[in-house]
Motif scaffolding. Structure first.
Motif, mmCIF file in Angstrom:
data_model
loop_
_atom_site.group_PDB
_atom_site.id
_atom_site.type_symbol
_atom_site.label_atom_id
_atom_site.label_comp_id
_atom_site.label_asym_id
_atom_site.label_seq_id
_atom_site.Cartn_x
_atom_site.Cartn_y
_atom_site.Cartn_z
ATOM 1 N N VAL A 155 -6.946 7.954 12.350
ATOM 2 C CA VAL A 155 -6.060 8.749 11.431
ATOM 3 C C VAL A 155 -4.715 8.243 11.876
ATOM 4 C CG1 VAL A 155 -5.205 10.831 10.865
ATOM 5 C CG2 VAL A 155 -7.605 10.535 11.212
ATOM 6 N N GLN A 156 -4.167 8.372 13.104
ATOM 7 C CA GLN A 156 -2.893 7.927 13.219
ATOM 8 C C GLN A 156 -2.655 6.293 12.973
ATOM 9 O OE1 GLN A 156 -0.549 9.939 14.045
ATOM 10 N NE2 GLN A 156 1.054 8.263 14.135
ATOM 11 N N SER A 157 -3.702 5.436 13.424
ATOM 12 C CA SER A 157 -3.350 4.218 12.944
ATOM 13 C C SER A 157 -3.073 3.996 11.366
ATOM 14 C CB SER A 157 -4.643 3.191 13.505
ATOM 15 O OG SER A 157 -4.373 1.732 13.001
ATOM 16 N N ALA A 158 -4.025 4.563 10.651
ATOM 17 C CA ALA A 158 -3.855 4.447 9.341
ATOM 18 C C ALA A 158 -2.718 4.984 8.756
ATOM 19 C CB ALA A 158 -5.107 5.409 8.660
ATOM 20 N N LEU A 159 -2.234 6.201 9.424
ATOM 21 C CA LEU A 159 -0.994 6.766 8.895
ATOM 22 C C LEU A 159 0.289 6.045 9.051
ATOM 23 C CD1 LEU A 159 0.544 9.291 7.874
ATOM 24 C CD2 LEU A 159 0.507 10.269 10.226
ATOM 25 N N GLU A 160 0.192 5.310 10.190
ATOM 26 C CA GLU A 160 1.310 4.340 10.663
ATOM 27 C C GLU A 160 1.412 3.055 9.713
ATOM 28 O OE1 GLU A 160 0.719 3.335 14.605
ATOM 29 O OE2 GLU A 160 1.285 5.330 15.244
ATOM 30 N N ARG A 161 0.184 2.654 9.138
ATOM 31 C CA ARG A 161 0.423 1.669 8.149
ATOM 32 C C ARG A 161 0.944 2.107 6.784
ATOM 33 N NH1 ARG A 161 -4.416 -3.068 8.198
ATOM 34 N NH2 ARG A 161 -4.167 -3.591 10.461
ATOM 35 N N ALA A 162 0.241 3.260 6.364
ATOM 36 C CA ALA A 162 0.771 4.001 5.121
ATOM 37 C C ALA A 162 2.213 4.266 5.017
ATOM 38 C CB ALA A 162 -0.040 5.016 4.859
ATOM 39 N N VAL A 163 2.548 4.799 6.121
ATOM 40 C CA VAL A 163 4.104 5.194 6.325
ATOM 41 C C VAL A 163 4.849 3.752 6.265
ATOM 42 C CG1 VAL A 163 5.990 6.186 7.621
ATOM 43 C CG2 VAL A 163 3.670 7.431 7.102
ATOM 44 N N THR A 164 4.468 2.860 7.168
ATOM 45 C CA THR A 164 5.130 1.656 7.069
ATOM 46 C C THR A 164 5.576 1.028 5.805
ATOM 47 O OG1 THR A 164 4.666 1.340 9.411
ATOM 48 C CG2 THR A 164 5.550 -0.741 8.126
ATOM 49 N N ILE A 165 4.490 1.198 5.104
ATOM 50 C CA ILE A 165 4.516 0.336 3.778
ATOM 51 C C ILE A 165 5.551 1.357 2.982
ATOM 52 C CG2 ILE A 165 3.334 -0.080 1.731
ATOM 53 C CD1 ILE A 165 0.988 -1.063 3.621
ATOM 54 N N TYR A 166 5.358 2.571 2.993
ATOM 55 C CA TYR A 166 6.214 3.371 2.183
ATOM 56 C C TYR A 166 7.630 3.185 2.558
ATOM 57 C CZ TYR A 166 7.931 7.845 0.410
ATOM 58 O OH TYR A 166 8.930 8.891 -0.279
ATOM 59 N N ARG A 167 7.783 3.149 3.816
ATOM 60 C CA ARG A 167 9.449 3.056 4.121
ATOM 61 C C ARG A 167 9.850 1.517 3.718
ATOM 62 N NH1 ARG A 167 10.942 7.939 4.667
ATOM 63 N NH2 ARG A 167 9.860 9.158 6.415
ATOM 64 N N SER A 168 9.093 0.833 3.324
ATOM 65 C CA SER A 168 9.306 -0.676 2.908
ATOM 66 C C SER A 168 9.342 -0.934 1.481
ATOM 67 C CB SER A 168 8.427 -1.696 3.491
ATOM 68 O OG SER A 168 8.687 -1.628 5.096
ATOM 69 N N LEU A 169 9.105 0.331 0.450
ATOM 70 C CA LEU A 169 9.286 0.161 -0.981
ATOM 71 C C LEU A 169 10.605 -0.492 -1.278
ATOM 72 C CD1 LEU A 169 7.081 3.231 -1.627
ATOM 73 C CD2 LEU A 169 6.413 0.918 -2.184
ATOM 74 N N PRO A 170 10.458 -1.234 -2.465
ATOM 75 C CA PRO A 170 11.641 -1.672 -3.250
ATOM 76 C C PRO A 170 13.143 -0.533 -3.086
ATOM 77 C CG PRO A 170 10.061 -2.311 -4.295
ATOM 78 C CD PRO A 170 9.321 -1.232 -3.348
ATOM 79 N N ALA A 171 12.347 0.783 -3.137
ATOM 80 C CA ALA A 171 13.461 1.864 -3.314
ATOM 81 C C ALA A 171 12.783 3.053 -2.867
ATOM 82 C CB ALA A 171 14.123 1.912 -4.773
ATOM 83 N N PRO A 172 13.609 4.146 -2.495
ATOM 84 C CA PRO A 172 12.699 5.593 -2.223
ATOM 85 C C PRO A 172 12.225 5.869 -3.664
ATOM 86 C CG PRO A 172 14.907 5.680 -1.385
ATOM 87 C CD PRO A 172 14.830 4.235 -2.255
ATOM 88 N N PRO A 173 10.895 6.263 -3.627
ATOM 89 C CA PRO A 173 10.136 6.734 -4.813
ATOM 90 C C PRO A 173 10.867 7.985 -5.176
ATOM 91 C CG PRO A 173 8.493 6.409 -2.988
ATOM 92 C CD PRO A 173 9.755 6.291 -2.493
#
Length: 213
Positions: free
Chosen positions: A56-74
């Motif tokens: 769960v933590q590994s999946a969360l870290e990937r999802a958050v890392t991509i979220y933080r790297s989006l072109p702009a904050p949602p």
């Protein structure tokens, strides 16, 4: 209206409506593998399977890392529910209790077609993220847990959009789609997280970002 803003984003992404899997209905999109290589479940001494916290933590870290790297904050969050299974108020209560969101800024009732072509009632809750304090980690964790011991109402029902335009859709613990208005908008994600791209769709994604699709 937030619902109108969301529909405009879909139009700019080349989609007439939300249609799953989103990746296969978008011109420019990346599908990432989120679940890691660890076992999904742990077998407790009682014989009951429980989610593996390392997975769960590994999946969360990937999802958050991509979220933080989006072109702009949602700036817009949409969560869908189906009141024919549970009342809209009960659905909202569960959502708020699990992820601590305030009352939604907008609520839309709609009728949608399911995979069998049958009409189904749907409620769409919208939040303007520019007007609230929002941290994505708890929401993303709940989506990841949805099919592996959590509340399955978050599975394939949560959408985050922002200017560009783009749409971020973590659909469950296994995968995440990011849709974009142009290749250039998503190219930094494609380049930085190329090793996380789902192998099954890697060739198709490479063609899009090489300009040969």
């Amino acid at each position: 209206m937030l619902a109108d803003r969301f529909e405009i984003i879909l139009y700019q992404l080349g989609m007439e409506r939300l249609e799953h899997p989103l990746f296969y209905h978008a011109s420019v999109a990346i599908r990432f593998k989120i679940g890691g290589d660890e076992p999904v479940y742990l077998d407790e001494s009682t014989g009951k399977l429980t989610p593996n916290p390392t997975y769960v933590q590994s999946a969360l870290e990937r999802a958050v890392t991509i979220y933080r790297s989006l072109p702009a904050p949602p700036d817009t969050l949409r969560i869908d529910g189906y009141p024919d299974e549970e009342s809209a108020e009960s659905l909202l209560t569960t959502i708020q209790q699990r992820i601590g969101l305030p009352v939604p800024h907008e609520r839309i009732m709609a009728v949608v077609m399911d995979e069998d072509g049958d009409a189904r009632s749907q409620v769409q809750f919208y939040w303007d993220l520019s007007k609230i304090s929002f941290q994505p980690e708890q929401l993303l964790r709940e989506i990841i847990l949805g099919d592996i011991g959590g509340w399955n109402g978050f599975v394939s029902s949560v959408y985050l959009t922002g200017p560009g335009p783009f749409l971020y859709h973590l659909y469950d613990d296994r995968g995440l789609d990011v849709l974009g208005g142009t290749r250039e908008l998503l190219f930094p994600l494609y380049h930085r997280f190329h090793s996380w791209i789902l192998d099954y769709d890697r060739e198709r994604i490479n063609r899009v970002f090489s300009g040969t699709a």
